[in-house]
Design an enzyme around this catalytic site. Structure first.
Site, PDB file in Angstrom:
ATOM      1  N   ASN A 182      -5.387  12.323   0.357  1.00 43.97           N
ATOM      2  CA  ASN A 182      -4.487  11.480   1.157  1.00 43.97           C
ATOM      3  C   ASN A 182      -5.360  10.737   2.161  1.00 43.97           C
ATOM      4  O   ASN A 182      -6.590  10.885   2.170  1.00 43.97           O
ATOM      5  CB  ASN A 182      -3.419  12.348   1.839  1.00 43.97           C
ATOM      6  CG  ASN A 182      -2.312  11.506   2.462  1.00 43.97           C
ATOM      7  OD1 ASN A 182      -1.768  10.607   1.815  1.00 43.97           O
ATOM      8  ND2 ASN A 182      -1.992  11.746   3.714  1.00 43.97           N
ATOM      9  N   ARG A 232      -7.768  -0.627  -6.657  1.00 46.01           N
ATOM     10  CA  ARG A 232      -7.968   0.529  -5.763  1.00 46.01           C
ATOM     11  C   ARG A 232      -8.086   1.783  -6.638  1.00 46.01           C
ATOM     12  O   ARG A 232      -7.261   1.988  -7.527  1.00 46.01           O
ATOM     13  CB  ARG A 232      -6.798   0.690  -4.773  1.00 46.01           C
ATOM     14  CG  ARG A 232      -6.672  -0.474  -3.789  1.00 46.01           C
ATOM     15  CD  ARG A 232      -5.713  -0.152  -2.666  1.00 46.01           C
ATOM     16  NE  ARG A 232      -6.312   0.745  -1.691  1.00 46.01           N
ATOM     17  CZ  ARG A 232      -5.619   1.332  -0.702  1.00 46.01           C
ATOM     18  NH1 ARG A 232      -4.325   1.152  -0.607  1.00 46.01           N
ATOM     19  NH2 ARG A 232      -6.231   2.120   0.167  1.00 46.01           N
ATOM     20  N   ARG A 245       0.844  -1.187   0.000  1.00 46.27           N
ATOM     21  CA  ARG A 245       0.000   0.000   0.000  1.00 46.27           C
ATOM     22  C   ARG A 245       0.882   1.240   0.000  1.00 46.27           C
ATOM     23  O   ARG A 245       2.100   1.152   0.150  1.00 46.27           O
ATOM     24  CB  ARG A 245      -1.036  -0.003   1.132  1.00 46.27           C
ATOM     25  CG  ARG A 245      -0.672  -0.619   2.440  1.00 46.27           C
ATOM     26  CD  ARG A 245       0.385   0.087   3.255  1.00 46.27           C
ATOM     27  NE  ARG A 245       0.118   1.505   3.396  1.00 46.27           N
ATOM     28  CZ  ARG A 245       1.034   2.424   3.596  1.00 46.27           C
ATOM     29  NH1 ARG A 245       2.332   2.094   3.676  1.00 46.27           N
ATOM     30  NH2 ARG A 245       0.738   3.692   3.724  1.00 46.27           N
ATOM     31  N   GLY A 246       0.214   2.421  -0.146  1.00 48.20           N
ATOM     32  CA  GLY A 246       0.981   3.650  -0.309  1.00 48.20           C
ATOM     33  C   GLY A 246       1.100   3.913  -1.806  1.00 48.20           C
ATOM     34  O   GLY A 246       1.444   3.004  -2.569  1.00 48.20           O
ATOM     35  N   ALA A 247       0.823   5.157  -2.213  1.00 50.65           N
ATOM     36  CA  ALA A 247       0.673   5.455  -3.639  1.00 50.65           C
ATOM     37  C   ALA A 247       1.850   5.008  -4.519  1.00 50.65           C
ATOM     38  O   ALA A 247       1.658   4.256  -5.487  1.00 50.65           O
ATOM     39  CB  ALA A 247       0.372   6.943  -3.810  1.00 50.65           C
ATOM     40  N   GLN A 254      -2.228   2.655   9.966  1.00 52.17           N
ATOM     41  CA  GLN A 254      -0.941   2.717   9.264  1.00 52.17           C
ATOM     42  C   GLN A 254       0.065   3.564  10.043  1.00 52.17           C
ATOM     43  O   GLN A 254       1.274   3.347   9.955  1.00 52.17           O
ATOM     44  CB  GLN A 254      -1.125   3.329   7.857  1.00 52.17           C
ATOM     45  CG  GLN A 254      -1.801   2.423   6.854  1.00 52.17           C
ATOM     46  CD  GLN A 254      -3.297   2.626   6.822  1.00 52.17           C
ATOM     47  OE1 GLN A 254      -3.903   3.035   7.813  1.00 52.17           O
ATOM     48  NE2 GLN A 254      -3.920   2.352   5.688  1.00 52.17           N
ATOM     49  N   ASP A 302      -2.008  10.809  -2.338  1.00 56.51           N
ATOM     50  CA  ASP A 302      -2.430   9.740  -3.252  1.00 56.51           C
ATOM     51  C   ASP A 302      -2.809  10.266  -4.626  1.00 56.51           C
ATOM     52  O   ASP A 302      -2.731   9.544  -5.624  1.00 56.51           O
ATOM     53  CB  ASP A 302      -3.600   8.964  -2.653  1.00 56.51           C
ATOM     54  CG  ASP A 302      -3.102   8.055  -1.550  1.00 56.51           C
ATOM     55  OD1 ASP A 302      -2.972   8.532  -0.412  1.00 56.51           O
ATOM     56  OD2 ASP A 302      -2.770   6.887  -1.852  1.00 56.51           O
TER      57      ASP A 302
HETATM   58  O1  MRU Z   1      -4.608   3.139   2.216  1.00 57.16           O
HETATM   59  P1  MRU Z   1      -3.136   3.375   2.116  1.00 57.16           P
HETATM   60  O2  MRU Z   1      -2.385   2.816   3.278  1.00 57.16           O
HETATM   61  O3  MRU Z   1      -2.591   2.919   0.784  1.00 57.16           O
HETATM   62  O4  MRU Z   1      -2.976   4.952   2.170  1.00 57.16           O
HETATM   63  C1  MRU Z   1      -1.691   5.501   2.030  1.00 57.16           C
HETATM   64  C2  MRU Z   1      -1.642   6.965   2.178  1.00 57.16           C
HETATM   65  O5  MRU Z   1      -2.632   7.632   2.314  1.00 57.16           O
HETATM   66  C3  MRU Z   1      -0.280   7.597   2.036  1.00 57.16           C
HETATM   67  O6  MRU Z   1      -0.185   8.741   2.832  1.00 57.16           O
HETATM   68  C4  MRU Z   1      -0.050   8.000   0.569  1.00 57.16           C
HETATM   69  O7  MRU Z   1      -0.293   6.918  -0.272  1.00 57.16           O
HETATM   70  C5  MRU Z   1       1.308   8.527   0.333  1.00 57.16           C
HETATM   71  S1  MRU Z   1       2.531   7.270   0.416  1.00 57.16           S
HETATM   72  C6  MRU Z   1       4.044   7.919   0.024  1.00 57.16           C
END
Ligand code: MRU
Length: 355
Positions: free
Chosen positions: A250, A92, A49-51, A199, A240
């Site tokens: 985000n 997603r 996970r994470g963009a 997270q 994101d």
């Molecule tokens: O649902 P997630 O855990 O994928 O959400 C992640 C976030 O919101 C992060 O802050 C975002 O993706 C930036 S990661 C460098």
């Protein structure tokens, strides 16, 4: 030690190895994805996970998907490839890096369509690896560009996880903090736990502790109090999807943090690669917001914490308006007072479109 968040193992017939982030912080375990369905599932369930990490997972997922395409002519291959990218894109909706990565893979296939299917497949593997390697460089540049905003002795609040686990290995928002520490600054980070999937406590607190950074965990509803006590001098988060006017999606709760920061006169920074901008979207109103299962809210981590049958609303992201953002830190430089003009001025030819 950089985190091996997601790696490709082997040649064109290889597999993806990733850290199963749903098990952290109690278990550091790798999972292996050998086919298209397993990487779709890993993205959907937040094992990865994470963009930026999702962008890499999508690109590597394409390489898994094309293992299953057994055709000889390039035109049919390209049609089948479209099915693979569409399927991966259904995992997603919010992080634009996923669609950016998939679009890049499609473009490479198009550029190589005069070659044999085997050669196109090889080119796609190389592109996925390139996306991963570029991300490592980009994250370090974001760290460089942002570290000046972090003053020696200051407190910083962050929300969710925008660290090595959310990228190839170094992070975006956390890259700025890692760099500040490398510069010898003493910093104290407050990590919002980030309900409902935690997270912040499971991943950010874990990463920062491993990096030897002073981190204090707080529940999300404590942030305003922490600001009032002047324990933090700035907020830094990841993103994101950033619309053309600077509105930024985000993790859910980021918008409220931005309002609290504004109320307390605290700068609010977003750190993100250029691939997180979606200039086909005029404002945050058009950013698709993922809604996730009610059980994430009612059952926390296993135990029921709400009455059976209660209505639940569980958006995974929210949008922080550009007016609440002091600056966006990218690998190409810093955009102060984000607006259409200021974003275009910095990004110029780096602009990409996903549609
Ligand atoms: O649902 P997630 O855990 O994928 O959400 C992640 C976030 O919101 C992060 O802050 C975002 O993706 C930036 S990661 C460098």
């Amino acid at each position: 030690m950089p985190l091996p968040t997601i790696e490709w193992e082997g040649d064109i017939n290889g597999r993806i190895r990733l850290i199963d982030q749903t098990l952290l912080p109690t278990e550091l375990k790798f999972v292996y994805c050998e086919d298209l369905k397993s990487i779709w599932h890993a993205i959907k369930t937040l094992m990865v996970r994470g963009a930026p990490a999702i962008g890499i997972a999508g690109a590597m997922g394409v390489v898994l998907g094309i293992k299953e395409i057994q055709v000889k002519d390039a035109d049919t291959f390209l049609k089948e490839l479209k099915h693979v990218t569409t399927y991966l894109g259904s995992s997603r909706p919010t992080a634009v890096n996923l669609f950016w990565g998939l679009a890049r893979m499609e473009r490479v296939a198009q550029e190589n369509k005069n070659k044999s299917v085997q050669e196109i497949k090889e080119a796609l593997l190389q592109e996925a690896l390139k996306i991963q390697n570029e991300d490592k460089v980009i994250c370090r540049q974001i760290g460089e560009n942002g570290a000046d905003f972090i003053k020696d002795g200051s407190g910083i609040l962050t929300h969710c996880n925008a660290g090595g686990l959310a990228t190839a290995d170094y992070g975006t928002a956390l890259a700025v903090l890692f760099k500040a520490k490398e510069q010898g600054k003493h910093i104290k980070v407050y990590a919002d736990e980030t309900r409902p999937l935690l997270q912040g406590s499971r991943l950010t607190a874990w990463e920062l502790m491993h990096a030897g950074i002073d981190v204090t965990l707080i529940c999300d509803n404590m942030a305003a109090h922490v600001m009032k006590l002047r324990k933090v001098q700035c907020v830094i988060v990841g993103a994101d999807r950033i619309a053309a006017n600077g509105d930024t999606a985000n993790k859910i709760g980021t918008y409220s943090v931005s309002i609290m920061a504004k109320e307390h006169g605290i700068p609010f920074y977003v750190a993100a690669p250029v691939s997180t901008f979606d200039l086909s979207i005029k404002s945050g109103n058009d950013i698709p917001i993922e809604e996730r299962s009610p059980e994430e809210v009612t059952h926390g981590f296993g135990k029921r914490t709400a009455p059976e049958g209660v209505n639940v609303f569980n958006p995974a992201f929210d949008v922080t308006p550009a007016k609440n953002i002091t600056a966006i830190i990218t690998e190409k430089g810093v955009i102060k007072h984000p607006s259409i003009e200021n974003i275009q001025r910095l990004l110029g030819k780096h602009i990409h479109r996903t549609t």
